[in-house]
Structures are given as structure tokens and as C-alpha cells.
Design a protein around this motif. Structure first.
Motif, PDB file in Angstrom:
ATOM      1  N   GLY A 118      18.226   8.535  19.345  1.00 21.05           N
ATOM      2  CA  GLY A 118      17.285   9.455  19.979  1.00 21.05           C
ATOM      3  C   GLY A 118      16.085   9.756  19.111  1.00 21.05           C
ATOM      4  O   GLY A 118      14.943   9.808  19.594  1.00 21.05           O
ATOM      5  N   ALA A 119      16.325   9.955  17.815  1.00 18.96           N
ATOM      6  CA  ALA A 119      15.205  10.190  16.902  1.00 18.96           C
ATOM      7  C   ALA A 119      14.266   8.988  16.850  1.00 18.96           C
ATOM      8  O   ALA A 119      13.032   9.131  16.855  1.00 18.96           O
ATOM      9  N   ALA A 120      14.836   7.785  16.825  1.00 14.28           N
ATOM     10  CA  ALA A 120      14.005   6.574  16.810  1.00 14.28           C
ATOM     11  C   ALA A 120      13.205   6.434  18.097  1.00 14.28           C
ATOM     12  O   ALA A 120      12.007   6.107  18.075  1.00 14.28           O
ATOM     13  N   MET A 121      13.845   6.696  19.236  1.00 14.76           N
ATOM     14  CA  MET A 121      13.151   6.556  20.512  1.00 14.76           C
ATOM     15  C   MET A 121      12.045   7.585  20.678  1.00 14.76           C
ATOM     16  O   MET A 121      10.994   7.297  21.272  1.00 14.76           O
ATOM     17  N   LEU A 122      12.250   8.790  20.157  1.00 14.17           N
ATOM     18  CA  LEU A 122      11.192   9.804  20.218  1.00 14.17           C
ATOM     19  C   LEU A 122       9.986   9.389  19.384  1.00 14.17           C
ATOM     20  O   LEU A 122       8.831   9.555  19.803  1.00 14.17           O
ATOM     21  N   LEU A 123      10.247   8.834  18.185  1.00 13.88           N
ATOM     22  CA  LEU A 123       9.136   8.363  17.358  1.00 13.88           C
ATOM     23  C   LEU A 123       8.383   7.229  18.044  1.00 13.88           C
ATOM     24  O   LEU A 123       7.146   7.163  18.008  1.00 13.88           O
ATOM     25  N   ILE A 124       9.119   6.336  18.684  1.00 11.34           N
ATOM     26  CA  ILE A 124       8.477   5.204  19.358  1.00 11.34           C
ATOM     27  C   ILE A 124       7.713   5.669  20.590  1.00 11.34           C
ATOM     28  O   ILE A 124       6.567   5.235  20.837  1.00 11.34           O
ATOM     29  N   LEU A 135      11.016   4.622   8.068  1.00  8.78           N
ATOM     30  CA  LEU A 135       9.851   4.854   7.214  1.00  8.78           C
ATOM     31  C   LEU A 135       8.603   4.195   7.802  1.00  8.78           C
ATOM     32  O   LEU A 135       7.507   4.775   7.767  1.00  8.78           O
ATOM     33  N   MET A 136       8.757   3.014   8.368  1.00  8.13           N
ATOM     34  CA  MET A 136       7.618   2.328   8.967  1.00  8.13           C
ATOM     35  C   MET A 136       7.140   3.034  10.230  1.00  8.13           C
ATOM     36  O   MET A 136       5.929   3.100  10.495  1.00  8.13           O
ATOM     37  N   LEU A 137       8.068   3.577  11.004  1.00  9.73           N
ATOM     38  CA  LEU A 137       7.663   4.328  12.196  1.00  9.73           C
ATOM     39  C   LEU A 137       6.892   5.589  11.820  1.00  9.73           C
ATOM     40  O   LEU A 137       5.949   5.992  12.518  1.00  9.73           O
ATOM     41  N   ILE A 138       7.292   6.215  10.727  1.00  6.56           N
ATOM     42  CA  ILE A 138       6.560   7.405  10.263  1.00  6.56           C
ATOM     43  C   ILE A 138       5.209   6.998   9.681  1.00  6.56           C
ATOM     44  O   ILE A 138       4.194   7.693   9.876  1.00  6.56           O
ATOM     45  N   ALA A 139       5.161   5.856   8.992  1.00  5.87           N
ATOM     46  CA  ALA A 139       3.904   5.396   8.394  1.00  5.87           C
ATOM     47  C   ALA A 139       2.858   5.079   9.443  1.00  5.87           C
ATOM     48  O   ALA A 139       1.644   5.171   9.179  1.00  5.87           O
ATOM     49  N   VAL A 140       3.303   4.706  10.635  1.00 11.39           N
ATOM     50  CA  VAL A 140       2.359   4.426  11.719  1.00 11.39           C
ATOM     51  C   VAL A 140       1.512   5.656  12.041  1.00 11.39           C
ATOM     52  O   VAL A 140       0.333   5.540  12.415  1.00 11.39           O
ATOM     53  N   LYS A 141       2.081   6.840  11.870  1.00 10.83           N
ATOM     54  CA  LYS A 141       1.379   8.082  12.192  1.00 10.83           C
ATOM     55  C   LYS A 141       0.331   8.460  11.151  1.00 10.83           C
ATOM     56  O   LYS A 141      -0.530   9.315  11.410  1.00 10.83           O
ATOM     57  N   ILE A 142       0.391   7.861   9.970  1.00  9.32           N
ATOM     58  CA  ILE A 142      -0.513   8.248   8.884  1.00  9.32           C
ATOM     59  C   ILE A 142      -1.855   7.544   9.050  1.00  9.32           C
ATOM     60  O   ILE A 142      -1.904   6.302   9.148  1.00  9.32           O
ATOM     61  N   PRO A 143      -2.950   8.300   9.112  1.00  9.19           N
ATOM     62  CA  PRO A 143      -4.278   7.661   9.214  1.00  9.19           C
ATOM     63  C   PRO A 143      -4.556   6.776   8.006  1.00  9.19           C
ATOM     64  O   PRO A 143      -4.225   7.113   6.879  1.00  9.19           O
ATOM     65  N   GLY A 144      -5.130   5.637   8.283  1.00  9.99           N
ATOM     66  CA  GLY A 144      -5.395   4.673   7.225  1.00  9.99           C
ATOM     67  C   GLY A 144      -4.310   3.639   7.058  1.00  9.99           C
ATOM     68  O   GLY A 144      -4.541   2.589   6.461  1.00  9.99           O
ATOM     69  N   ILE A 145      -3.098   3.942   7.551  1.00  6.80           N
ATOM     70  CA  ILE A 145      -1.992   2.983   7.496  1.00  6.80           C
ATOM     71  C   ILE A 145      -1.700   2.449   8.896  1.00  6.80           C
ATOM     72  O   ILE A 145      -1.616   1.240   9.103  1.00  6.80           O
TER      73      ILE A 145
END
Length: 429
Positions: A166-172, A98-108
Motif C-alpha cells: 500500500g505504501a508503494a502504491m500510494l507513492l506511485i 528510495l528511488m520512488l522518494i527521490a523522484v519527488k525531489i526537484p533536480g533528481i
């Protein structure tokens, strides 16, 4: 009353001594933290003064503050139980995603130098990829411990483990942060090897991963430029190879014993990110080869004690977890060292316990806390030797050397057996 006084005056039981692996891990960590505080101040003070950022102690104060919090977390995890850890791992893994996805959100998510890797506000910023590294080690150790049959086939490994990783590494990697993805890949590879996966299986997965990494590098022009600069940094000394060249100049200027603590020139005018990714170059310039060897010795102690802890752990889960935690620290250290020395491309990975980085420092100290917890429960304690035959405690409770082989259990002399003398004569002939 007298009986109560005697009970209250009874000596307390002696505290069980810690295993030698625990003491090595704890001492090496404290030594690295002390060296990190000194070198962060040395690498950052001059430049912050020139840039007008206070009295030059900005990064030192930050390092000490987060290091203190990290030490508290380390002690709590070192003393806590491991029984609840497998139950908490799914929640920790979900929070990391959830935190890795939140990094992509503008303002967060917070963008620094073209990379969006942090969340938070002001000085309180956190890098979710650091937490994901630890979460994946916990997840992989639990999975491989409970279902060892998955190690026999590529399908069994790629199903629950490599899909999640793999999903985590792609997000990172999309942040972009390819260095942390490589640390995760190397750590999980080492964990699979320790768990008993066939070498052919690990080689197949590594080959597929290498192809994907090369494709990922080719897609982004700046990554391709970094790879080109790694092959021949001096040909690009004024552009993409500038940091590598300045780091090599700093290392070469130090010689064997260095130019002296605080006397580095590269950190002030030439070397970017001197207090973070390239702090090893400052160590090499100020303390020379001797300082770098001392640093490698401390990491070697952590590697040795960590693997010994994994070998003597009581359960398979504890064994795999200790191996994974040790691999996480050592792989990150080696990747940073290789990049600064010019053996590997620049990845932006901080040097464990040394570089200035609040998120990395907190997570690595938490990692060490878990490793200390396993080491404290190790089965490598020296067992008490049984009392030799023929010796017993005297009336005062001391271990005397009173021979009892010629006496009976009640202390009286034994009677001679019938025919004993003849048997002795027969043996003497």
C-alpha cells in the motif's frame, strides 16, 4: 599415453534438455521482441520524420539498445541460482522505495507531460515504479512461502504485505501513475489466490481497494474526466476522449487483415503516444484482427507456460514466485489491451515487450529471466522408463530384445522344476 588418449577422446555427457515450458517462454518472448521492434519503428518513424527528429529510427535504436541489454540481463538471471534471491529481496525493495522518494525531489526527478515518474539525465532515464513492481512480487512470494498461516486472516495479510504494498502504491499513484498501481494490485491479488487465500478474504481486500481507488479518482479532476470519457468517449471526442476515439477509429479501420504494415494514417496525424501506450491500435490498423489475435496467442503461451512452471516448481517459494511473475506480465498486458479496446479506462500502462519504454522493457526481461530460471529447474522432465522385465543389454551395450526369461542369470538354460509338467497339465484341463 594410450590411456590418456582414450580418456581425452571420451564423448562429453549430453546436455540436459530444457523443459517444454522453458522453450515456450523463451520462444514467445523472442517473438514479442521481434514484433515490438517492427511495430515501434512503424508507429514512430513517420511522426519523427515530420517533426525533424533524425531519420525516423530514433525510437527503434532506443528499443534495440535497451532490448539488447535486457536480453543479457534475462540470460544472466535465467542461468543464475535462486538461492540468494530471498536474501537480496529486502535490499532491492529498499532501493525501490528510495528511488520512488527521490523522484519527488526537484533536480533528481524528471517531469514529463505533467507527471514526475523518472530519474536520470538525458536519454538515460529510469522509472522506479517498474522496479517496484518486480520487488513487490519477490517480497510477497517470499513472505507467503515462509509464513502461510498469514493467509487465514485479514490481519495477517494486511500486516506485513499490504502495508508495504500500500505504501508503494500510494507513492506511485502520487506521481501520478494510477495504472502501475493497478497492475501491482491485480498481480498481488492473483498471487494471494494462488497461495490459497480464502475467496472471502480476497473479496474483502478488493472491495476496500476499489473504494480507495474511487476516492483517489474523485480527488483529481483529470482522473474523473478520464472515467467520464471511458463511459462515453464519443461525447468527449474533442477533449478527454480524443485518444480513446482515435484508437477505436484505428482498430475499426484495420478490419480483419489490416491496411498493411506501415500504412496506418492514425499514427501520423491523430493518435497520440502511438509508439507507447496505444501501439496496439496501430497493430490493429495495420495488421487487423489477425495481428491482434497473434499477439494474444503469444501472451496466452506465456500465461500457459508460466502457470505450468508454477505447478511443477520444486519448492513453494519457486511456485509462488513463478505464479507472481506470470501474473505481473499478463495483468499488465490485459490492462493495456482493455484500455485500448475501450473496456477499461485509460491508465498509461505500456504493452509488455511491445511498447517503446526502456524501463518497462528492462524490468520485464528481467522478470522473464527469473521465470526461465524456475522453468529450467522444473520437475516436469520426462523420467527414463525402466527396462522391461525379460530384456537386457547385449554384450555391445545396445538395448536388444534378447529374451532371458528362459535362461538363468549366467545365460544357461534353467532346469525344469519338479512337478512343473503336472502343474501345467492341471492348468490346461
Amino acid at each position: 599415453m594410450a590411456a590418456a588418449a582414450r580418456v581425452s577422446a571420451a564423448p562429453k555427457p549430453a546436455r540436459k534438455p530444457k523443459p517444454v515450458e522453458y522453450n515456450i517462454l523463451f520462444t514467445a518472448t523472442l517473438c514479442l521482441l521481434a514484433a515490438g521492434a517492427v511495430m515501434v519503428y512503424s508507429a514512430s518513424s513517420a511522426r519523427t520524420l515530420l517533426e525533424g527528429q533524425g531519420d525516423g529510427t530514433v525510437y527503434l535504436v532506443k528499443y534495440l539498445a535497451f532490448g539488447t541489454v535486457g536480453l543479457v540481463v534475462m540470460q544472466l538471471l535465467a542461468r543464475g541460482g535462486l538461492e540468494l534471491l530471498p536474501r537480496l529481496t529486502p535490499a532491492l525493495l529498499g532501493i525501490s522505495f528510495l528511488m520512488l522518494i527521490a523522484v519527488k525531489i526537484p533536480g533528481i526527478g524528471i517531469e514529463i507531460n505533467g507527471a514526475r515518474r523518472w530519474i536520470g539525465a538525458g536519454p538515460l532515464q529510469f522509472q522506479p515504479s517498474e522496479l517496484m513492481k518486480l520487488s513487490l512480487v519477490l517480497y510477497a512470494a517470499g513472505l507467503l512461502a515462509t509464513t502461510p498461516a498469514r493467509l487465514k486472516t485479514v490481519r495477517g495479510v494486511t500486516g506485513p504485505l499490504l502495508l508495504v504494498a500500500g505504501a508503494a502504491m500510494l507513492l506511485i499513484a502520487s506521481q501520478p501513475d494510477l495504472g502501475t498501481s493497478l497492475v501491482i494490485a491485480f498481480t498481488l491479488g492473483a498471487l494471494l489466490l494462488v497461495a490459497g487465500a480464502p475467496i472471502r478474504l480476497i473479496g474483502t481486500i478488493a472491495g476496500i481497494g476499489a473504494v480507495l481507488v474511487m476516492l483517489f479518482i474523485v480527488v483529481e479532476p483529470y482522473r474523473a474526466a478520464r472515467l467520464t470519457a471511458f463511459i462515453n468517449p464519443w461525447a468527449h471526442a474533442d477533449s478527454v476522449g480524443f485518444q480513446s476515439v482515435q484508437g477505436q477509429i484505428a482498430l475499426g479501420s484495420g478490419g480483419f487483415f489490416g491496411v498493411g504494415l506501415g500504412e496506418s494514417v492514425q499514427k501520423v496525424f491523430y493518435l497520440p503516444e502511438a509508439h507507447t501506450d496505444f501501439i496496439l491500435a496501430v497493430i490493429g490498423e495495420e495488421l487487423g484482427i489477425a495481428g491482434i489475435c497473434g499477439l494474444l496467442f503469444l501472451y496466452g503461451l506465456i500465461g500457459y507456460a508460466g502457470l505450468r512452471t508454477a505447478k511443477t516448481a520444486a519448492t513453494r517459494y519457486a511456485q509462488l514466485l513463478a505464479a507472481g511473475l506470470t501474473a505481473l506480465i499478463i495483468c499488465q498486458a490485459l490492462l493495456n489491451i482493455f484500455a485500448v479496446l475501450g473496456i477499461a479506462p485509460l491508465t498509461g500502462v505500456p504493452l509488455p515487450f511491445i511498447s517503446s519504454g526502456s524501463s518497462s522493457l528492462l524490468v520485464l526481461l528481467a522478470t522473464m529471466g527469473l521465470l526461465l530460471n524456475i522453468a529450467a529447474r522444473s520437475t516436469s522432465h520426462l523420467a527414463a522408463l525402466p527396462e522391461p522385465a525379460g530384456y537386457r543389454a547385449d554384450a555391445q551395450g545396445s538395448r536388444g530384445a534378447e529374451r532371458v526369461d528362459r535362461r538363468g542369470g549366467d545365460g544357461r538354460p534353467r532346469r525344469a522344476r519338479t512337478g512343473g509338467g503336472r502343474a501345467a497339465e492341471g492348468r490346461g484341463r
